[in-house]
Design an enzyme around this catalytic site. Structure first.
Site, PDB file in Angstrom:
ATOM      1  CB  SER A 171      -5.875  -7.907   9.923  1.00 33.69           C
ATOM      2  OG  SER A 171      -5.971  -6.639  10.581  1.00 33.69           O
ATOM      3  CG  ASN A 172      -6.230  -5.055   4.023  1.00 28.51           C
ATOM      4  OD1 ASN A 172      -6.063  -3.845   4.082  1.00 28.51           O
ATOM      5  ND2 ASN A 172      -6.094  -5.725   2.899  1.00 28.51           N
ATOM      6  CB  VAL A 191      -8.835 -12.429  -0.479  1.00 29.48           C
ATOM      7  CG1 VAL A 191      -8.310 -13.184  -1.673  1.00 29.48           C
ATOM      8  CG2 VAL A 191      -8.310 -13.039   0.829  1.00 29.48           C
ATOM      9  CG  PHE A 231      -6.737  -3.345  -5.387  1.00 27.81           C
ATOM     10  CD1 PHE A 231      -6.120  -3.202  -4.158  1.00 27.81           C
ATOM     11  CD2 PHE A 231      -7.330  -4.573  -5.676  1.00 27.81           C
ATOM     12  CE1 PHE A 231      -6.093  -4.237  -3.231  1.00 27.81           C
ATOM     13  CE2 PHE A 231      -7.311  -5.618  -4.759  1.00 27.81           C
ATOM     14  CZ  PHE A 231      -6.699  -5.450  -3.530  1.00 27.81           C
ATOM     15  CE  LYS A 261      -2.613  -6.538   4.476  1.00 32.25           C
ATOM     16  NZ  LYS A 261      -1.788  -5.408   4.002  1.00 32.25           N
ATOM     17  CG  ASN A 294     -11.042   0.710   0.117  1.00 33.32           C
ATOM     18  OD1 ASN A 294     -11.996   1.136   0.749  1.00 33.32           O
ATOM     19  ND2 ASN A 294      -9.801   0.746   0.590  1.00 33.32           N
ATOM     20  CB  THR A 295     -11.698  -4.339  -4.560  1.00 38.40           C
ATOM     21  OG1 THR A 295     -10.547  -3.514  -4.756  1.00 38.40           O
ATOM     22  CG2 THR A 295     -12.046  -5.044  -5.863  1.00 38.40           C
ATOM     23  N   GLY A 341      -1.596  -0.999  13.379  1.00 42.56           N
ATOM     24  CA  GLY A 341      -1.493  -0.155  14.558  1.00 42.56           C
ATOM     25  C   GLY A 341      -0.158  -0.102  15.253  1.00 42.56           C
ATOM     26  CG  ASN A 356      -6.829   3.299   2.081  1.00 41.83           C
ATOM     27  OD1 ASN A 356      -7.089   2.867   0.943  1.00 41.83           O
ATOM     28  ND2 ASN A 356      -6.479   2.499   3.083  1.00 41.83           N
ATOM     29  NE  ARG A 357     -13.874   7.797  -0.764  1.00 40.05           N
ATOM     30  CZ  ARG A 357     -14.246   8.650   0.181  1.00 40.05           C
ATOM     31  NH1 ARG A 357     -14.426   8.244   1.422  1.00 40.05           N
ATOM     32  NH2 ARG A 357     -14.456   9.933  -0.129  1.00 40.05           N
ATOM     33  CB  CYS A 358      -6.449   3.664  -2.660  1.00 41.30           C
ATOM     34  SG  CYS A 358      -5.622   4.947  -1.701  1.00 41.30           S
ATOM     35  N   GLY A 403       0.803  -1.209   0.000  1.00 38.99           N
ATOM     36  CA  GLY A 403       0.000   0.000   0.000  1.00 38.99           C
ATOM     37  C   GLY A 403       0.836   1.258   0.000  1.00 38.99           C
ATOM     38  CG  PHE A 404       4.706   3.532   1.870  1.00 36.32           C
ATOM     39  CD1 PHE A 404       4.184   4.487   2.722  1.00 36.32           C
ATOM     40  CD2 PHE A 404       5.907   3.803   1.229  1.00 36.32           C
ATOM     41  CE1 PHE A 404       4.837   5.709   2.926  1.00 36.32           C
ATOM     42  CE2 PHE A 404       6.580   5.004   1.425  1.00 36.32           C
ATOM     43  CZ  PHE A 404       6.036   5.962   2.278  1.00 36.32           C
ATOM     44  CB  SER A 414      -8.640  -4.366  -0.383  1.00 36.55           C
ATOM     45  OG  SER A 414      -9.035  -3.023  -0.589  1.00 36.55           O
ATOM     46  N   GLY A 438      -3.954   2.275  11.460  1.00 33.23           N
ATOM     47  CA  GLY A 438      -3.316   3.064  12.497  1.00 33.23           C
ATOM     48  C   GLY A 438      -3.610   2.549  13.895  1.00 33.23           C
TER      49      GLY A 438
END
Length: 513
Positions: free
Chosen positions: A380-381, A308, A228, A352, A312-313, A433, A224-226, A176-177, A310, A404
């Site tokens: 975890s995610n 599997v 992918f 993940k 946001n997908t 976190g 975040n809701r990027c 993600g970074f 995220s 976080g």
């Protein structure tokens, strides 16, 4: 070819540098004993040579272009102005070289510590920028090497072997970074034990509309809701291929590497490289997307991750169901195993998972992982929940995954539960976190063999990395552990023993009936 004016400027610069060096040398001769002067002068000399090389190159390129396009006769500069400029140039260069000479008297570890601490001065600047712009700028800086490079060896107590790979420390950077593998070398050079790039999708996609990253500073969190956003596997494969080739060239050009040096690090450099695979939003066959990622990128990875989880997908988390996950892992494992591999064998395959899972969901995932001999799980995610005190922040209403500090307890509970369900047979990576060495230590005691940072690193910058490693080493020594492996799952073993004794107890059996 440079004009006479440019050559004269270069000659004057070199003369000023020469005078400055003589002055610095005389000063140091008076200040330092003769037995210390020689080695430190050599170090300062090396620094000066590097500086001159850079300045001469820039002088020969930049000024020559300017001068070649100018008139052949340069305008006359007043004598007083030229003298003032020479004095200013000499003074500036003198300060630079004097500083370099002073730095040369400081041991490398201290100087490296200064560099990492100095990065804290830049954090307020990044805080003023939009979250995604700040992230883009950070990636650009790391990709160009404008970040400190860790020269100090990691504490020996932090070293460990996992999947036949040698990690200098268990602290990694999560996916993600560096989504597109733009800054692998710079990030590993900062001292991470491993870096995970991605998630990478087969076809390039923009992700969700902006703004899509929201800071919650007071809570030390990010939403975040990027979705992918990715440049695709072709672009990432080109970058990783170049990095892999560079690593092989460096290894082969080394005159006589020791066995320890040969084993250290992975395919991309001094640390281990993970590649996180995702699916395209419009794809109807998720497994085919992951298989394509394996075929294209696995040759450059020290380990692979099937993402599997995220939020946001749309529909992605449904792949965590028992049957869906089993079918998916089987196909991806088959795709990996059908490829040709050398002595090192295929890269380990991990999955993940999300923190928002029921006990039944966790039992299903554990059963699949053990049955199919999965190489590991990342726990975890991000979470779609809004635990206290995030729920009181107005930003919490934004859709997306929360990461976080507020995620720490939730992800730790899932981590501990999964360690017990798998009986400690599968390496787990704890993520969520972590902002201190104590946090990393708690993850390890809860069952994590390795840990990953993201949000705390985004807020704290490079200075956080050596601090977490030092604190983690102190925690291990404080509690009498001699290695990371000894501490893994320490908080779970008592519960596991109690659980086993309860099941075997006749009294417990009568109660159950």
């Amino acid at each position: 070819m440079a004009s006479p004016t440019c050559l004269a400027w270069s000659f004057g610069l070199c003369s000023a540098i020469g005078e400055a060096i003589r002055g610095v040398h005389e000063t140091l001769s008076c200040m330092l004993p003769s037995d210390q002067m020689a080695p430190r002068s050599r170090t300062a000399g090396k620094l000066f040579k590097d500086l001159c090389r850079q300045r001469v190159i820039s002088a020969s390129i930049g000024p020559s272009r300017h001068c070649s396009s100018a008139a052949t006769s340069a305008p006359k500069i007043p004598h007083s102005s030229k003298k003032g400029r020479r004095l200013l140039t000499g003074a500036t260069i003198g300060l630079i070289i004097a500083g370099g000479a002073y730095v040369s008297t400081v041991d490398e570890a201290t100087f490296c510590g200064w560099l990492f601490s100095a990065t804290k001065l830049v954090n307020p600047f990044f805080a003023l920028l939009d979250a995604e712009k700040a992230h883009t700028l950070a990636i650009a800086a790391a990709s160009r090497g404008w970040v400190p490079r860790e020269k100090r060896p990691d504490p020996l107590i932090l070293g460990l072997d996992v999947w036949g790979r040698k990690f200098s420390n268990p602290v990694g950077l999560s996916a993600g970074f560096d989504k597109n593998a733009e800054a692998v070398e710079g990030l590993l050079g900062m001292g991470f034990g491993f870096v995970e790039v991605g998630s990478v999708t087969p076809v390039p996609q923009e992700g969700n509309t902006k703004p899509r990253i929201f800071r919650l500073r007071q809570e030390g969190a990010v939403i975040n809701r990027c979705g992918f956003n990715s440049e695709g596997i072709v672009a990432v494969a080109k970058r990783l291929g170049a990095q892999h080739g560079k690593r092989k060239l460096e290894t082969s050009s080394t005159s006589s590497p020791s066995n320890e040096e040969a084993k250290h690090g992975g395919k991309a450099g001094p640390g281990i490289l993970g590649v996180n695979l995702g699916k395209n939003k419009s794809s109807e066959d998720a497994a085919a997307d992951y298989v394509q990622g394996v075929h294209t990128l696995s040759q450059y990875a020290d380990y692979l991750v099937i993402n599997v989880s995220s939020p946001n997908t749309p529909g992605l988390r449904m792949l965590q169901g028992r049957k869906q996950l089993k079918d998916l892992v089987k196909r991806v494992q088959a795709a990996r195993d059908e490829m040709q591999w050398g002595e090192e064998g295929p890269p380990p395959l991990l999955v993940k998972i999300a923190p928002d899972l029921s006990k039944e969901d966790l039992e299903d995932i554990a059963a699949v992982a053990v049955a199919l001999r999965l190489d590991g799980l990342i726990i975890s995610n991000t979470t779609i929940s809004r635990p206290d005190p995030v729920d009181k922040n107005s930003v919490s209403s934004e859709a997306g995954g929360l990461s976080g500090k507020p995620l720490f307890e939730l992800s730790n509970n899932i981590l501990k539960e999964m360690y017990m369900l798998t009986r400690g047979k599968i390496p787990l990576i704890g993520c969520g976190g972590i902002s201190s060495g104590e946090d990393a230590y708690k993850k390890i005691r809860a069952g994590a063999t390795l840990v990953q940072l993201y949000t705390a690193f985004a807020y704290g910058g490079p200075a956080l990395i050596p601090r977490i490693k030092a604190e983690l080493a102190e925690c291990l020594q404080r509690d009498g552990f001699k290695s990371i492996h000894e501490a893994v799952g320490a908080d779970c073993r008592i519960d596991m023993q109690h659980f086993s004794q309860t099941r075997l107890s006749p009294t417990a059996t009568r109660v159950e009936h």
